[in-house]
Design a protein around this motif. Structure first.
Motif, PDB file in Angstrom:
ATOM      1  N   HIS A  68      37.550  54.888  45.976  1.00 32.51           N
ATOM      2  CA  HIS A  68      37.264  53.469  46.216  1.00 32.51           C
ATOM      3  C   HIS A  68      37.395  52.637  44.939  1.00 32.51           C
ATOM      4  O   HIS A  68      37.814  51.486  44.993  1.00 32.51           O
ATOM      5  CB  HIS A  68      35.857  53.312  46.800  1.00 32.51           C
ATOM      6  N   ALA A  69      37.060  53.224  43.806  1.00 28.06           N
ATOM      7  CA  ALA A  69      37.089  52.498  42.532  1.00 28.06           C
ATOM      8  C   ALA A  69      38.239  52.920  41.635  1.00 28.06           C
ATOM      9  O   ALA A  69      38.406  52.379  40.543  1.00 28.06           O
ATOM     10  CB  ALA A  69      35.767  52.724  41.791  1.00 28.06           C
ATOM     11  N   GLY A  70      39.072  53.847  42.086  1.00 25.29           N
ATOM     12  CA  GLY A  70      40.031  54.498  41.211  1.00 25.29           C
ATOM     13  C   GLY A  70      41.050  53.600  40.544  1.00 25.29           C
ATOM     14  O   GLY A  70      41.478  53.877  39.425  1.00 25.29           O
ATOM     15  N   SER A  71      41.483  52.533  41.220  1.00 24.14           N
ATOM     16  CA  SER A  71      42.505  51.648  40.647  1.00 24.14           C
ATOM     17  C   SER A  71      41.955  50.278  40.290  1.00 24.14           C
ATOM     18  O   SER A  71      42.732  49.337  40.054  1.00 24.14           O
ATOM     19  CB  SER A  71      43.681  51.498  41.627  1.00 24.14           C
ATOM     20  N   ALA A  72      40.648  50.142  40.224  1.00 29.22           N
ATOM     21  CA  ALA A  72      40.035  48.820  40.010  1.00 29.22           C
ATOM     22  C   ALA A  72      40.448  48.202  38.676  1.00 29.22           C
ATOM     23  O   ALA A  72      40.819  47.027  38.611  1.00 29.22           O
ATOM     24  CB  ALA A  72      38.515  48.923  40.107  1.00 29.22           C
ATOM     25  N   ALA A  73      40.381  48.974  37.604  1.00 33.01           N
ATOM     26  CA  ALA A  73      40.689  48.422  36.287  1.00 33.01           C
ATOM     27  C   ALA A  73      42.131  47.939  36.220  1.00 33.01           C
ATOM     28  O   ALA A  73      42.420  46.846  35.710  1.00 33.01           O
ATOM     29  CB  ALA A  73      40.425  49.473  35.206  1.00 33.01           C
ATOM     30  N   ARG A  74      43.047  48.733  36.737  1.00 32.30           N
ATOM     31  CA  ARG A  74      44.460  48.358  36.705  1.00 32.30           C
ATOM     32  C   ARG A  74      44.727  47.141  37.599  1.00 32.30           C
ATOM     33  O   ARG A  74      45.487  46.236  37.222  1.00 32.30           O
ATOM     34  CB  ARG A  74      45.301  49.548  37.146  1.00 32.30           C
ATOM     35  N   LEU A  75      44.109  47.091  38.762  1.00 29.58           N
ATOM     36  CA  LEU A  75      44.332  45.962  39.667  1.00 29.58           C
ATOM     37  C   LEU A  75      43.747  44.668  39.109  1.00 29.58           C
ATOM     38  O   LEU A  75      44.290  43.586  39.354  1.00 29.58           O
ATOM     39  CB  LEU A  75      43.767  46.273  41.050  1.00 29.58           C
ATOM     40  N   ARG A  76      42.680  44.771  38.347  1.00 30.93           N
ATOM     41  CA  ARG A  76      42.170  43.558  37.695  1.00 30.93           C
ATOM     42  C   ARG A  76      43.207  43.016  36.706  1.00 30.93           C
ATOM     43  O   ARG A  76      43.403  41.798  36.619  1.00 30.93           O
ATOM     44  CB  ARG A  76      40.846  43.842  36.988  1.00 30.93           C
ATOM     45  N   GLU A  77      43.869  43.903  35.993  1.00 32.15           N
ATOM     46  CA  GLU A  77      44.922  43.462  35.073  1.00 32.15           C
ATOM     47  C   GLU A  77      46.073  42.793  35.816  1.00 32.15           C
ATOM     48  O   GLU A  77      46.584  41.750  35.392  1.00 32.15           O
ATOM     49  CB  GLU A  77      45.473  44.665  34.298  1.00 32.15           C
ATOM     50  N   LEU A  78      46.476  43.363  36.941  1.00 34.60           N
ATOM     51  CA  LEU A  78      47.634  42.866  37.676  1.00 34.60           C
ATOM     52  C   LEU A  78      47.352  41.555  38.404  1.00 34.60           C
ATOM     53  O   LEU A  78      48.235  40.705  38.535  1.00 34.60           O
ATOM     54  CB  LEU A  78      48.105  43.920  38.679  1.00 34.60           C
ATOM     55  N   THR A  79      46.133  41.411  38.912  1.00 33.26           N
ATOM     56  CA  THR A  79      45.809  40.247  39.738  1.00 33.26           C
ATOM     57  C   THR A  79      45.149  39.117  38.964  1.00 33.26           C
ATOM     58  O   THR A  79      45.236  37.957  39.358  1.00 33.26           O
ATOM     59  CB  THR A  79      44.866  40.646  40.884  1.00 33.26           C
ATOM     60  N   GLY A  80      44.447  39.449  37.890  1.00 33.30           N
ATOM     61  CA  GLY A  80      43.633  38.463  37.198  1.00 33.30           C
ATOM     62  C   GLY A  80      42.357  38.135  37.942  1.00 33.30           C
ATOM     63  O   GLY A  80      41.599  37.246  37.531  1.00 33.30           O
ATOM     64  N   ALA A  81      42.070  38.862  39.030  1.00 36.10           N
ATOM     65  CA  ALA A  81      40.892  38.586  39.853  1.00 36.10           C
ATOM     66  C   ALA A  81      39.662  39.298  39.293  1.00 36.10           C
ATOM     67  O   ALA A  81      39.772  40.410  38.755  1.00 36.10           O
ATOM     68  CB  ALA A  81      41.134  39.042  41.292  1.00 36.10           C
ATOM     69  N   PRO A  82      38.486  38.703  39.427  1.00 32.56           N
ATOM     70  CA  PRO A  82      37.261  39.386  39.012  1.00 32.56           C
ATOM     71  C   PRO A  82      36.906  40.516  39.957  1.00 32.56           C
ATOM     72  O   PRO A  82      37.277  40.503  41.134  1.00 32.56           O
ATOM     73  CB  PRO A  82      36.211  38.275  39.054  1.00 32.56           C
ATOM     74  N   ILE A  83      36.171  41.483  39.430  1.00 36.77           N
ATOM     75  CA  ILE A  83      35.663  42.603  40.224  1.00 36.77           C
ATOM     76  C   ILE A  83      34.193  42.360  40.523  1.00 36.77           C
ATOM     77  O   ILE A  83      33.393  42.070  39.619  1.00 36.77           O
ATOM     78  CB  ILE A  83      35.817  43.935  39.482  1.00 36.77           C
ATOM     79  N   LEU A  84      33.832  42.492  41.805  1.00 34.88           N
ATOM     80  CA  LEU A  84      32.438  42.417  42.234  1.00 34.88           C
ATOM     81  C   LEU A  84      31.965  43.806  42.617  1.00 34.88           C
ATOM     82  O   LEU A  84      32.646  44.519  43.355  1.00 34.88           O
ATOM     83  CB  LEU A  84      32.294  41.461  43.417  1.00 34.88           C
ATOM     84  N   ALA A  85      30.796  44.207  42.122  1.00 42.46           N
ATOM     85  CA  ALA A  85      30.203  45.491  42.473  1.00 42.46           C
ATOM     86  C   ALA A  85      28.695  45.376  42.242  1.00 42.46           C
ATOM     87  O   ALA A  85      28.189  44.323  41.852  1.00 42.46           O
ATOM     88  CB  ALA A  85      30.807  46.620  41.646  1.00 42.46           C
ATOM     89  N   HIS A  86      27.983  46.462  42.474  1.00 42.48           N
ATOM     90  CA  HIS A  86      26.525  46.441  42.350  1.00 42.48           C
ATOM     91  C   HIS A  86      26.050  47.267  41.160  1.00 42.48           C
ATOM     92  O   HIS A  86      26.629  48.303  40.821  1.00 42.48           O
ATOM     93  CB  HIS A  86      25.865  46.965  43.623  1.00 42.48           C
ATOM     94  N   ALA A  87      24.966  46.809  40.550  1.00 37.75           N
ATOM     95  CA  ALA A  87      24.433  47.444  39.347  1.00 37.75           C
ATOM     96  C   ALA A  87      23.973  48.881  39.584  1.00 37.75           C
ATOM     97  O   ALA A  87      23.908  49.672  38.643  1.00 37.75           O
ATOM     98  CB  ALA A  87      23.267  46.612  38.800  1.00 37.75           C
ATOM     99  N   GLY A  88      23.657  49.227  40.826  1.00 37.68           N
ATOM    100  CA  GLY A  88      23.193  50.582  41.110  1.00 37.68           C
ATOM    101  C   GLY A  88      24.200  51.661  40.778  1.00 37.68           C
ATOM    102  O   GLY A  88      23.835  52.815  40.558  1.00 37.68           O
ATOM    103  N   ASP A  89      25.490  51.310  40.728  1.00 38.55           N
ATOM    104  CA  ASP A  89      26.543  52.274  40.390  1.00 38.55           C
ATOM    105  C   ASP A  89      27.183  51.986  39.027  1.00 38.55           C
ATOM    106  O   ASP A  89      28.215  52.576  38.693  1.00 38.55           O
ATOM    107  CB  ASP A  89      27.634  52.265  41.464  1.00 38.55           C
TER     108      ASP A  89
END
Length: 263
Positions: A68-89
């Protein structure tokens, strides 16, 4: 606000793993990012809807498991979009701790030994970090709905609830035989890992009672509200599974009883 469309993006065959794209009139919200290296598949899905990476306004990561989180960092670079997630993880997103898993089925330890759940991904810090019981309005990102803390699968699990009656719930529920599979796709079941079935039950019943009609998840589905309610009620009888750490599948909490559920 126009009703958005929801597209499942296949990451692995047979519905075993997918993420979702919510396509609105003023932008797209990506819910989950697949395994590491999934950005090309997500890019192709955007093109099929006449969109590109820069049309993604927000990335919601439902929890810290690698599928679920595996490509988050790379997709943030490609899209310029912010990532939303919860502090528990957060410790897991930033790779400061190794994930532990409460297995929900007899084959859970075998799945862990395959190495798939422990595939590493690039660490990242979410731009929008929800705290306990928080919700977040998605209307500034072109979508009529909210992202909300829904713990139980992991401590920091997040779901998206839309005004259309659609809920995107990550791994709060799964369907089909062995992660989506070819059969029983309309039959709800527990995912391979689940921290707190009682908490999951409460969250799912709460969403059904609030009017959610269709449930989209990372493995199998979608499911209707009646089937989700049936499954959620069955979870009330379940106990947490045995907790395994990431070193050779070592059990770190032997007091938990391993249970398999066929409901």
């Amino acid at each position: 606000m126009n009703k958005p469309s929801i597209a499942a993006i296949p990451i692995l065959p047979f519905g075993m793993v997918h993420c979702h794209l919510i396509v609105g009139a003023r932008g797209c919200v990506l819910v989950d990012t697949g395994t590491p290296g999934s950005e090309e598949k997500i890019g192709r899905a955007l093109m099929e809807h006449g969109r590109g990476f820069r049309d993604v306004t927000l990335i919601v990561v439902t929890h810290a498991h690698t599928d679920h989180a595996g490509s988050a960092a790379r997709l943030r670079e490609l899209t310029g979009a912010p990532i939303l997630a919860h502090a528990g993880d957060l410790d897991y997103y930033e790779r400061r701790k190794e994930m532990t898993y409460c297995v929900a089925h007899w084959w859970g330890p075998l799945f862990l030994r395959s190495g798939l759940p422990r595939e590493p991904y690039l660490p990242f810090t979410p731009d929008i970090l929800l705290q306990d019981d928080a919700s977040f309005d998605l209307s500034p990102y072109g979508i009529d709905g909210v992202a909300r803390h829904t713990p139980g699968h992991t401590a920091g699990s997040v779901s998206v609830e839309l005004g259309s009656g659609d809920a995107l719930v990550g791994d709060l529920v799964a369907s089909g035989v062995f992660l989506g599979g070819l059969v029983r796709k309309g039959h709800a079941m527990r995912p391979p890992f689940e921290d707190d079935p009682q908490a999951v039950s409460g969250e799912l019943i709460g969403m059904v009672d609030a009017g959610m009609q269709r449930f989209h998840m990372g493995h199998g589905g979608p499911l209707n509200a009646a089937e989700v309610r049936r499954h959620a009620l069955s979870l009330r009888k379940q106990k947490p599974g045995r907790k395994y750490g990431m070193e050779a599948g070592v059990c770190t909490c032997a007091s938990h009883k391993l249970t398999e559920v066929v409901d």
